[in-house]
Design a protein around this motif. Structure first.
Motif, PDB file in Angstrom:
ATOM      1  N   GLY A   1       0.899  -1.256  -0.335  1.00 21.59           N
ATOM      2  CA  GLY A   1       0.042   0.262  -0.367  1.00 21.59           C
ATOM      3  C   GLY A   1       0.968   1.614   0.157  1.00 21.59           C
ATOM      4  N   LEU A   2       0.115   2.438   0.407  1.00 17.98           N
ATOM      5  CA  LEU A   2       1.437   3.465   0.520  1.00 17.98           C
ATOM      6  C   LEU A   2       1.980   3.511   1.807  1.00 17.98           C
ATOM      7  N   PRO A   3       3.334   4.166   1.420  1.00 15.59           N
ATOM      8  CA  PRO A   3       4.407   4.022   2.150  1.00 15.59           C
ATOM      9  C   PRO A   3       4.092   4.518   3.340  1.00 15.59           C
ATOM     10  N   GLY A   4       4.799   4.212   4.980  1.00 11.93           N
ATOM     11  CA  GLY A   4       4.617   4.663   6.202  1.00 11.93           C
ATOM     12  C   GLY A   4       5.612   3.725   6.959  1.00 11.93           C
ATOM     13  N   LYS A   5       5.139   4.221   8.350  1.00  9.74           N
ATOM     14  CA  LYS A   5       5.947   3.095   9.258  1.00  9.74           C
ATOM     15  C   LYS A   5       4.535   2.428  10.945  1.00  9.74           C
ATOM     16  N   PRO A   6       3.746   1.807  10.159  1.00 10.47           N
ATOM     17  CA  PRO A   6       4.106   0.945   9.045  1.00 10.47           C
ATOM     18  C   PRO A   6       3.906   0.918   7.412  1.00 10.47           C
ATOM     19  N   ALA A   7       4.142   0.401   6.369  1.00 11.93           N
ATOM     20  CA  ALA A   7       3.435   0.786   5.252  1.00 11.93           C
ATOM     21  C   ALA A   7       2.058   0.196   5.253  1.00 11.93           C
ATOM     22  N   GLY A   8       0.925   0.878   4.430  1.00 11.60           N
ATOM     23  CA  GLY A   8       0.231   0.476   3.909  1.00 11.60           C
ATOM     24  C   GLY A   8      -0.231  -1.070   3.177  1.00 11.60           C
ATOM     25  N   ASP A   9      -0.742  -1.930   3.227  1.00  8.57           N
ATOM     26  CA  ASP A   9      -1.164  -3.534   2.194  1.00  8.57           C
ATOM     27  C   ASP A   9      -2.143  -3.434   1.197  1.00  8.57           C
ATOM     28  N   GLN A  10      -1.694  -3.848   0.369  1.00  2.81           N
ATOM     29  CA  GLN A  10      -2.719  -4.053  -1.022  1.00  2.81           C
ATOM     30  C   GLN A  10      -3.506  -4.963  -0.750  1.00  2.81           C
ATOM     31  N   ILE A  11      -4.987  -4.990  -0.093  1.00  2.00           N
ATOM     32  CA  ILE A  11      -6.069  -5.894  -0.700  1.00  2.00           C
ATOM     33  C   ILE A  11      -6.910  -6.111  -1.867  1.00  2.00           C
ATOM     34  N   VAL A  12      -6.860  -7.382  -1.867  1.00  2.00           N
ATOM     35  CA  VAL A  12      -6.451  -8.070  -3.563  1.00  2.00           C
ATOM     36  C   VAL A  12      -8.391  -8.825  -3.368  1.00  2.00           C
ATOM     37  N   ARG A  13      -9.402  -8.300  -4.890  1.00  2.00           N
ATOM     38  CA  ARG A  13     -10.126  -9.459  -4.097  1.00  2.00           C
ATOM     39  C   ARG A  13     -10.368  -9.473  -5.725  1.00  2.00           C
ATOM     40  N   LEU A  14     -10.947 -11.388  -5.213  1.00  2.00           N
ATOM     41  CA  LEU A  14     -10.829 -11.754  -6.699  1.00  2.00           C
ATOM     42  C   LEU A  14     -12.587 -11.239  -7.142  1.00  2.00           C
ATOM     43  N   ARG A  15     -12.627 -11.551  -8.403  1.00  2.00           N
ATOM     44  CA  ARG A  15     -13.349 -11.586  -9.028  1.00  2.00           C
ATOM     45  C   ARG A  15     -13.297 -12.209 -10.522  1.00  2.00           C
ATOM     46  N   ILE A  16     -14.816 -13.543 -10.760  1.00  2.00           N
ATOM     47  CA  ILE A  16     -14.751 -14.202 -11.535  1.00  2.00           C
ATOM     48  C   ILE A  16     -15.007 -13.996 -12.732  1.00  2.00           C
ATOM     49  N   VAL A  17     -14.632 -13.795 -13.481  1.00  2.00           N
ATOM     50  CA  VAL A  17     -15.293 -13.931 -15.382  1.00  2.00           C
ATOM     51  C   VAL A  17     -15.919 -14.739 -16.273  1.00  2.00           C
ATOM     52  N   THR A  18     -16.654 -15.031 -16.278  1.00  2.00           N
ATOM     53  CA  THR A  18     -16.997 -16.252 -17.284  1.00  2.00           C
ATOM     54  C   THR A  18     -16.837 -15.553 -18.905  1.00  2.00           C
ATOM     55  N   PRO A  19     -15.946 -16.777 -19.508  1.00  2.00           N
ATOM     56  CA  PRO A  19     -15.938 -16.523 -20.965  1.00  2.00           C
ATOM     57  C   PRO A  19     -17.222 -16.549 -21.440  1.00  2.00           C
ATOM     58  N   PRO A  20     -17.353 -15.302 -22.881  1.00  2.00           N
ATOM     59  CA  PRO A  20     -19.143 -15.926 -23.415  1.00  2.00           C
ATOM     60  C   PRO A  20     -18.923 -17.079 -24.232  1.00  2.00           C
ATOM     61  N   ALA A  21     -20.140 -17.457 -24.125  1.00  3.06           N
ATOM     62  CA  ALA A  21     -20.491 -19.047 -25.036  1.00  3.06           C
ATOM     63  C   ALA A  21     -20.438 -18.264 -26.431  1.00  3.06           C
ATOM     64  N   ASN A  22     -19.536 -17.720 -27.633  1.00  5.44           N
ATOM     65  CA  ASN A  22     -19.805 -16.985 -28.158  1.00  5.44           C
ATOM     66  C   ASN A  22     -19.258 -17.806 -30.146  1.00  5.44           C
ATOM     67  N   SER A  23     -18.885 -19.198 -29.225  1.00  6.39           N
ATOM     68  CA  SER A  23     -18.503 -19.933 -30.712  1.00  6.39           C
ATOM     69  C   SER A  23     -19.394 -21.474 -30.235  1.00  6.39           C
ATOM     70  N   ASP A  24     -19.155 -22.233 -31.327  1.00 13.29           N
ATOM     71  CA  ASP A  24     -19.453 -23.193 -31.326  1.00 13.29           C
ATOM     72  C   ASP A  24     -18.757 -24.350 -30.275  1.00 13.29           C
ATOM     73  N   THR A  25     -17.447 -23.644 -30.492  1.00 19.05           N
ATOM     74  CA  THR A  25     -16.270 -24.341 -29.837  1.00 19.05           C
ATOM     75  C   THR A  25     -16.822 -24.362 -27.890  1.00 19.05           C
ATOM     76  N   VAL A  26     -16.726 -23.133 -27.793  1.00 25.50           N
ATOM     77  CA  VAL A  26     -16.781 -22.589 -26.565  1.00 25.50           C
ATOM     78  C   VAL A  26     -18.057 -23.745 -25.632  1.00 25.50           C
ATOM     79  N   ARG A  27     -19.170 -23.030 -26.912  1.00 23.91           N
ATOM     80  CA  ARG A  27     -20.255 -24.034 -26.604  1.00 23.91           C
ATOM     81  C   ARG A  27     -20.768 -24.998 -25.712  1.00 23.91           C
TER      82      ARG A  27
END
Length: 313
Positions: A264-290
């Motif tokens: 995160g931002l520097p300091g004493k102590p420094a901050g952290d980076q919090i990562v939140r996962l977002r699952i993204v579904t591929p579109p069924a836009n072809s015969d193979t993917v379907r």
């Protein structure tokens, strides 16, 4: 005590020049002088006019008075702002300056009533405040930026004007939103040799396309593919300090939070980076993917609603 609107007492605008103020004073002084006036309150009005002129004719006292702002109304209950006594330094008047006048409590609270011949007025300028918008990158790395602000200055006629001033500001690495950067001596000008006040810049962050800020912590929504969530693996993650690889545990779900310590931002102590996962579904836009989706449906028999409710018996 009651606030005194000296401009209204003299019947002049707040930006009136010295000559206009002098003419207004002379006219009212003749009108209310106790030796010639027949009005019942002439003596009180005469003293009031004298007091207003004593302040507005002097550029130093006028600027000090103007720093109270123009939102006050005559007769309102008034108390000097916090720290006013600490800013007032040896503000004395000679008997000639005071003219033997009997001044109000309002006047005494602002300027004092000492009569010491030959002593000059010293008054520290008021601190000024402004906002400074910076990028998260500047807050992380530190930077020097030029800014232009309008600051009050007194002209030769004693009028307070807003004048543009360009300043260079050093932004320290790790500064946070709401924190103040103090520029010493860049605030309101002092009077009679008194030192200038300071300029306090309150930091605020420009909106960022990827990151959100909470104190020193940085938050990021990270899109991942379904197979990255299911199988796990390393994925690249942007941070303010550059790209890093994050290990995704197998079987991760949307909204899972992971912490990058010290990113995160520097300091004493420094901050952290919090990562939140977002699952993204591929579109069924072809015969193979379907076909791949159909195979997953038929072979896994996965029911997310049953998983969520704990299943049925």
């Amino acid at each position: 005590m009651e606030y005194k609107d000296y401009y209204k007492i003299l019947g002049v605008d707040r930006d009136a020049d010295a000559d206009t103020i002098k003419r207004a004073y002379r006219k009212l002084a003749r009108k209310y002088h106790p030796d010639v006036s027949t009005e019942a309150d002439a003596e009180d009005r005469f003293k009031e006019v004298q007091e207003a002129y004593e302040v507005l004719k002097d550029p130093d006292k006028r600027q000090a008075y103007d720093q109270m702002g123009n939102d006050w109304q005559g007769g309102q209950d008034f108390r000097p702002p916090p720290g006013w006594e600490n800013q007032r330094q040896e503000w004395h008047f000679s008997d000639a300056d005071l003219g033997g006048g009997d001044f109000s409590d309002f006047f005494e609270s602002l300027f004092g009533g000492g009569r010491q011949q030959g002593r000059s007025a010293k008054f520290r300028g008021q601190d000024q405040r402004a906002r400074l918008r910076i990028s998260l990158e500047d807050a992380y790395h530190g930077a020097t930026r030029s800014i232009t602000l309008n600051v009050p200055e007194t002209d030769d006629q004693g009028r307070v004007r807003q004048q543009p001033r360009e300043l260079k500001v050093r932004i320290p690495a790790g500064v946070t939103a709401g924190q103040h950067i103090r520029l010493r001596g860049q605030g309101g000008q002092g009077f009679g040799g008194g030192q200038a006040g300071d300029l306090l810049l309150e930091v605020e962050f420009e909106p960022h396309p990827q990151f959100q800020v909470d104190g020193r912590d940085i938050h990021l929504d990270l899109p991942i593919a379904p197979w990255e969530a299911a199988l796990g693996g390393k994925v690249p993650v942007p941070t303010l300090g550059g790209q890093v690889n994050l290990s995704i545990p197998a079987g991760s779900q949307t909204d899972k939070q992971m912490r990058l310590k010290g990113r995160g931002l520097p300091g004493k102590p420094a901050g952290d980076q919090i990562v939140r996962l977002r699952i993204v579904t591929p579109p069924a836009n072809s015969d193979t993917v379907r076909q791949l989706y159909e195979q997953m449906r038929d072979q896994t028999a996965f029911d997310p609603r049953k998983q969520r409710t704990g299943g049925s018996k």
